[in-house]
Design an enzyme around this catalytic site. Sequence first.
Site, PDB file in Angstrom:
ATOM      1  N   ASP A 454     -29.175 -80.039  -6.690  1.00 38.16           N
ATOM      2  CA  ASP A 454     -28.286 -79.396  -7.658  1.00 38.16           C
ATOM      3  C   ASP A 454     -28.746 -77.962  -7.873  1.00 38.16           C
ATOM      4  O   ASP A 454     -29.891 -77.616  -7.564  1.00 38.16           O
ATOM      5  CB  ASP A 454     -28.342 -80.128  -9.011  1.00 38.16           C
ATOM      6  CG  ASP A 454     -27.612 -81.457  -8.973  1.00 38.16           C
ATOM      7  OD1 ASP A 454     -26.834 -81.651  -8.030  1.00 38.16           O
ATOM      8  OD2 ASP A 454     -27.840 -82.288  -9.860  1.00 38.16           O
ATOM      9  N   ASP A 753     -28.251 -85.344 -12.152  1.00 35.92           N
ATOM     10  CA  ASP A 753     -28.592 -85.486 -13.568  1.00 35.92           C
ATOM     11  C   ASP A 753     -27.503 -86.165 -14.383  1.00 35.92           C
ATOM     12  O   ASP A 753     -27.717 -86.532 -15.528  1.00 35.92           O
ATOM     13  CB  ASP A 753     -28.913 -84.119 -14.198  1.00 35.92           C
ATOM     14  CG  ASP A 753     -27.774 -83.114 -14.025  1.00 35.92           C
ATOM     15  OD1 ASP A 753     -26.641 -83.533 -13.724  1.00 35.92           O
ATOM     16  OD2 ASP A 753     -28.037 -81.902 -14.169  1.00 35.92           O
ATOM     17  N   ASP A 757     -23.349 -88.618 -10.750  1.00 35.18           N
ATOM     18  CA  ASP A 757     -24.273 -88.461  -9.625  1.00 35.18           C
ATOM     19  C   ASP A 757     -24.846 -89.800  -9.163  1.00 35.18           C
ATOM     20  O   ASP A 757     -25.486 -89.872  -8.111  1.00 35.18           O
ATOM     21  CB  ASP A 757     -25.439 -87.544 -10.008  1.00 35.18           C
ATOM     22  CG  ASP A 757     -25.008 -86.095 -10.142  1.00 35.18           C
ATOM     23  OD1 ASP A 757     -24.189 -85.651  -9.323  1.00 35.18           O
ATOM     24  OD2 ASP A 757     -25.484 -85.415 -11.061  1.00 35.18           O
TER      25      ASP A 757
END
Length: 868
Positions: A454, A753, A757
């Site tokens: 990310d 997070d 996801d």
Amino acid sequence: MESYLNENFEVKAKHSSEETLEKWRKVCGIVKNPKRRFRFTANLSKRYEAAAMRRTNQEKLRIAVLVSKAAFQFISGVQPSDYVVPEEVKAAGFQVCADELGSIVEGHEVKKLKFHGGVDGIAEKLSTSTTNGLTSDSGLLNKRQEVYGINKFAEPEPKGFWLFVWEALQDMTLMILGACAFVSLIVGIAMEGWPKGAHDGLGIVASILLVVFVTATSDYRQSLQFRDLEKEKKKITIQVTRNACRQKMSIYDLLPGDIVHLNIGDQVPADGLFVSGYSVLIDESSLTGECEPVMVNAENPFMLSGTKLQDGSCKMMVTTVGMRTQWGKLMATLSEGGDDETPLQVKLNGVATIIGKVGLFFAVVTFAVLVQGLFSSKLQEGTIWSWSGDEALQMLEFFAVAVTIVVVAVPEGLPLAVTLSLAFAMKKMMNDKALVRHLAACETMGSATSICSDKTGTLTTNHMTVVKSCICMGVKEVGNNNKASFCSEIPESTVKLLLQSIFTNTGGEIVINKSGKREILGTPTETALLEFGLSLGGDSQAERQASKIVKVEPFNSTKKRMGVVLELPEGGLRAHTKGASEIVLAGCDKVINSDGEVIPLDEESINHLNDTINQFANEALRTLCLAYMELENGFSPHNAIPVSGYTCIGIVGIKDPVRPGVKESVATCRSAGITVRMVTGDNINTAKAIARECGILTDDGIAIEGPDFREKSQEELLTLIPKIQVMARSSPMDKHTLVKHLRTNEVVAVTGDGTNDAPALHEADIGLAMGIAGTEVAKESADVIILDDNFSTIVTVAKWGRSVYINIQKFVQFQLTVNVVALIVNFSSACLTGSAPLTAVQLLWVNMIMDTLGARFSMRSAHVTWRK
């Protein structure tokens, strides 16, 4: 050998089937001590028990839901219940007992809830407030704990040192040697008297005891390490209101009556009742196995411990905790099931089995050769039917040597060495801000060839501030020194509209903490916007109280926007929306000009706003568009908030600096053969600017947007994916698809997070959840939790993974060298000279050094390897 291991001892790093785990256990033939050999493998019987419990829960909840639906039809005819408050509950100052609360929530008992006065009635009987929560008086909290229990599930008592001693004594070969030692003592003392005749027997006994105590000490210390790591895994905090103050608290400190604040991705920490909230969808699959989400609201307020918020946000009042909940009972069973064994553990179990069979063969042949030599000499002497005590002792010594060869040959220390090394690596990684949830992740991370990271919070600091804006079509810098001039340049009506949008259409909240100071809760993006609103002189409470919230649609990574509908004090309804700039702007047909007037959004204005978005993005700023629209009075809360017809209020540019050391860490990965890819929901220009700054995007790399990625055929993806270095405006499924394709040729680690996801974290070889910004759903799906959300920590995890492999390789070389030498020396000597040069006592010493101390020394070398 390789084909045999692949056929019988091949398991996946994660998600292995129960049949696969059962298969390799059955193939293990020669096991000296099953209690020790299989100590760190999954308890499959407990897992079957947990699965049966889930099926039972599913059926109970299905019946409860049917009953509650039927109860709604007869709710007006509720008869007084025969419930009587127990005296001890009354004496403590409460009006409802734990069993009654448990039956209401777990059984979805609408009638009982109605009888007790609904949620407010239960709150009164629990002596709590749905607004201010519990008081923090320790005496009252202790009474509450005595009556209702604590929010912890029963765990097995930790094993003491003497239990490890007992388990070490269960080694079958050591038992046989013990019997040999006893016979040797009896015969030796009878023949040569005390103490001369006891030397050999006592020597074997002393060696056995030494091996047992060294083994037990090693295993006990290892268990203490695992116990510490388990404590770290269970450090889960949640937002709670007590004494009218929002505060973070461990879920294990929750008590009935506590008011808990839950958002998307949070796990429900105890059984409870819905107090207030919006669009709450609950995933009950972890408890019941049922995949269909359940809507929770005032009509269906029942929330069960262990379930997860799939959408929405809410306040919940805790009613039942710990072992009184179905989740508590399920977790108590699951905790005994243990983790899956790692691929390396299973492979080395296979190696130990093969070597054990070879060792047993050599032991039998050695014994046969030694006995044959003794019988040959007696035949030559003509004394075959006459046996002296010395000859009996000699025969016993031959047997002891053969058994000891088996002791040395069966390398029980191989699987143990893996576990010790992984445990040591886990402990060291904990010090380096990485919490390993599954042992297999330690070794798998050493094989990683691709990291899909990310952007926000991992590559960047996650400390966001609004630094630029385009309000009323004018681009302005936002700084601490120009707040007054900023407001003076914008029409007052537009400022009011902007503040209303910021403070009502938000997932964050401004609260007063225990210290009496103002604190902003929420994601970094929400925090940045709320700080921006406060800097403009806005009053969060006043804005929220001025209008009534009719409907909320929380932000999620699929829609990339969020919205709220307000009932205005002067009448009428107004919708506010905010989100990804190009998405929200595409739904606008009007804009506010520099005079504060609403004008149609013509081509020139659209081009100006798009150029502004690109300008902000090229400066590595995250861009958000804020817009509003007046709604017709016929809007129903059951309708979706419109996605078009909005008036653009403005665009803000949010700065999130790159973390120090990220560029160097990316370069380290590249030199180690690990490809780093960035996957983000941001604008592609923002993503490319950050990726270049981090050293991720190179001249021959590709940056692509999620919508374009989705349109590619399978053939195109095969050639495209290896070159992708940046994916912008990605959806959770884009991330999942990317990981799935990469895994065909690479070992993939992926960070995440959020709740969405979870599929990618689950699919990847190694799922890395962010410890600070991550939701509980993301953490549950992950193999490693990065406690400081820092990309450099991920690189450290990879280093530790590689050091574990090198360490195990060294130990296997050491173990096999000793095994082969011990076997060859005793076997060849027995064949050539008729006697074994290494006695049983000497072989036991070799076994202790090799099997136990060797594992510990090789474990320590991992630290040296990593540092190099």
